[in-house]
Scaffold this active site. Structure first.
Site, PDB file in Angstrom:
ATOM      1  N   LYS A  70       0.614  -1.209  -0.018  1.00  0.00           N
ATOM      2  CA  LYS A  70      -0.120   0.086   0.146  1.00  0.00           C
ATOM      3  C   LYS A  70       0.888   1.288   0.065  1.00  0.00           C
ATOM      4  O   LYS A  70       0.723   2.135  -0.561  1.00  0.00           O
ATOM      5  CB  LYS A  70      -0.869  -0.037   1.208  1.00  0.00           C
ATOM      6  N   GLY A 132      -3.191  -1.378  17.664  1.00  0.00           N
ATOM      7  CA  GLY A 132      -2.257  -1.584  16.533  1.00  0.00           C
ATOM      8  C   GLY A 132      -2.115  -0.016  15.987  1.00  0.00           C
ATOM      9  O   GLY A 132      -2.782   0.881  16.085  1.00  0.00           O
ATOM     10  N   LEU A 221     -10.484  -5.869  12.114  1.00  0.00           N
ATOM     11  CA  LEU A 221     -10.377  -5.522  10.683  1.00  0.00           C
ATOM     12  C   LEU A 221     -10.108  -6.847   9.865  1.00  0.00           C
ATOM     13  O   LEU A 221     -10.307  -6.727   8.578  1.00  0.00           O
ATOM     14  CB  LEU A 221      -9.428  -4.480  10.478  1.00  0.00           C
TER      15      LEU A 221
HETATM   16  P1  ATR Z   1      -0.667  -3.405   8.690  1.00  0.00           P
HETATM   17  O1  ATR Z   1      -0.439  -2.934   7.481  1.00  0.00           O
HETATM   18  O2  ATR Z   1      -1.637  -4.725   8.701  1.00  0.00           O
HETATM   19  O3  ATR Z   1      -1.326  -2.577   9.831  1.00  0.00           O
HETATM   20  P2  ATR Z   1       1.872  -3.348   9.840  1.00  0.00           P
HETATM   21  O4  ATR Z   1       2.085  -2.035   9.301  1.00  0.00           O
HETATM   22  O5  ATR Z   1       2.979  -4.445  10.058  1.00  0.00           O
HETATM   23  O6  ATR Z   1       0.580  -4.132   9.212  1.00  0.00           O
HETATM   24  O7  ATR Z   1       1.604  -3.612  11.442  1.00  0.00           O
HETATM   25  C1  ATR Z   1       1.142  -4.422  12.260  1.00  0.00           C
HETATM   26  C2  ATR Z   1       0.621  -4.083  13.479  1.00  0.00           C
HETATM   27  O8  ATR Z   1       0.209  -5.121  14.175  1.00  0.00           O
HETATM   28  C3  ATR Z   1       1.373  -3.271  14.569  1.00  0.00           C
HETATM   29  O9  ATR Z   1       0.783  -2.176  15.104  1.00  0.00           O
HETATM   30  C4  ATR Z   1       2.053  -4.309  15.316  1.00  0.00           C
HETATM   31  O10 ATR Z   1       2.764  -3.924  16.486  1.00  0.00           O
HETATM   32  P3  ATR Z   1       4.053  -3.337  16.491  1.00  0.00           P
HETATM   33  O11 ATR Z   1       4.060  -1.784  15.959  1.00  0.00           O
HETATM   34  O12 ATR Z   1       4.585  -3.404  18.222  1.00  0.00           O
HETATM   35  O13 ATR Z   1       4.845  -4.395  15.682  1.00  0.00           O
HETATM   36  C5  ATR Z   1       1.070  -5.133  15.637  1.00  0.00           C
HETATM   37  N1  ATR Z   1       1.186  -6.600  15.998  1.00  0.00           N
HETATM   38  C6  ATR Z   1       1.459  -7.611  15.106  1.00  0.00           C
HETATM   39  N2  ATR Z   1       1.507  -8.879  16.018  1.00  0.00           N
HETATM   40  C7  ATR Z   1       1.185  -8.310  17.130  1.00  0.00           C
HETATM   41  C8  ATR Z   1       1.180  -9.107  18.491  1.00  0.00           C
HETATM   42  N3  ATR Z   1       1.425 -10.599  18.367  1.00  0.00           N
HETATM   43  N4  ATR Z   1       0.674  -8.555  19.630  1.00  0.00           N
HETATM   44  C9  ATR Z   1       0.508  -7.153  19.529  1.00  0.00           C
HETATM   45  N5  ATR Z   1       0.568  -6.497  18.282  1.00  0.00           N
HETATM   46  C10 ATR Z   1       0.889  -7.186  17.462  1.00  0.00           C
END
Ligand code: ATR
Length: 276
Positions: A70, A132, A221
């Site tokens: 994106k 997130g 989502l």
């Molecule tokens: P997307 O485009 O789907 O938002 P991304 O930009 O990689 O993907 O963001 C993933 C989000 O999920 C982030 O907020 C991430 O937290 P961090 O910023 O701390 O990495 C969160 N996330 C992913 N796995 C997680 C987990 N097991 N527990 C809590 N938050 C998680």
């Protein structure tokens, strides 16, 4: 691509195998009597620019871009809509009459339509929490703020990202705050949106007890064939409604379809065809 006379569309992403987008767009096309072809193509970040250029050079009319493309699609577009500019992410590319490529972001509007119209969950005057602070969150803040919630808290595992996003969107309202999951202790929300990618691996952020207000709702989502870990958390915490993002997926697709074809499909019929 099928033939010279069929308008070609595609979704690019990685992974893409389980994407429901081709089926959704084929159902829209059938329903509205439009002749078009819509494919899912596995495209990683490293080959996005060349593949997208090739697609449009061969006469392709429009693309959807999903994870992890994106931000690259945002860079690729010649012009951007205001909402794509705000999100700094593009999920829909559309060939314009003059040959230029317009970038739009229909995710936030798809979410708001699914929440307020399909699920009858109001956003106005509510205390709202987004879990997130990644690309998914970035795409929904502006359309959500347009619905006038009283408070918007963004909570993230990496606290600095939540605080950074809240600061970046401060011009939309000073009710936007960022914090870590521990910072949520003692707070209550009428609506909690899960925009982490944790659901995809069936994981949950660590959420304090009593986070959800009485008659509060939960919305993931993400979507899956089974209820996601967050949808189950909502049910366990007595949510009035706890639902996944299938409706958002169909609504963002409908908005993209409208940009491309100038006609709005009936989304409920398509949502129903997946839920059965
Ligand atoms: P997307 O485009 O789907 O938002 P991304 O930009 O990689 O993907 O963001 C993933 C989000 O999920 C982030 O907020 C991430 O937290 P961090 O910023 O701390 O990495 C969160 N996330 C992913 N796995 C997680 C987990 N097991 N527990 C809590 N938050 C998680």
């Amino acid at each position: 691509m099928t033939s010279m006379t069929t308008d070609n569309y595609a979704v690019f992403g990685q992974p893409i195998k389980h994407s429901k987008s081709p089926k959704i767009h084929q159902l829209f096309a059938k329903q509205t009597g439009q002749v078009l072809d819509y494919r899912a193509e596995e495209v990683g970040a490293d080959i996005f620019n060349t593949t997208a250029n090739y697609f449009f050079a061969k006469g392709g009319k429009g693309l959807n871009c999903t994870v992890p493309l994106k931000e690259l699609a945002y860079q690729f577009a010649d012009q951007l809509t205001e909402r794509a500019e705000f999100a700094k992410a593009v999920n829909t590319l559309a060939l314009q009459k003059d040959g230029s490529i317009l970038g739009d972001n229909t995710d936030g509007c798809g979410l708001v339509t699914d929440l307020t119209v399909n699920h009858q969950i109001k956003l106005k005057n509510t205390r709202l929490l987004i879990l997130g602070a990644g690309g998914a969150t970035r795409g929904i803040i502006s359309p959500i703020m347009q619905q006038s919630p009283t408070q918007l808290v963004i909570a993230n595992r990496t606290i600095a990202k939540a605080i950074g996003l809240a600061a970046e969107f401060q011009s939309l309202g000073d009710s936007i705050k960022g914090c870590g999951f521990e910072g949520l202790a003692g707070m209550q929300f009428d609506l909690i949106l899960n925009a982490t990618s944790a659901s995809l691996s069936n994981e949950l952020p660590p959420l304090p007890k009593n986070l959800l207000a009485e008659n509060g709702c939960c919305y993931d989502l993400a979507y899956g064939n089974e209820p996601t870990a967050f949808v189950r958390w909502g049910i366990e915490n007595n949510a009035l409604k706890s639902v996944d993002g299938l409706g958002m997926l169909v609504e963002q697709a409908a908005e993209a379809f409208y940009i491309w074809r100038g006609i709005r499909p009936d989304t409920q019929a398509v949502i129903n065809s997946f839920s059965l």
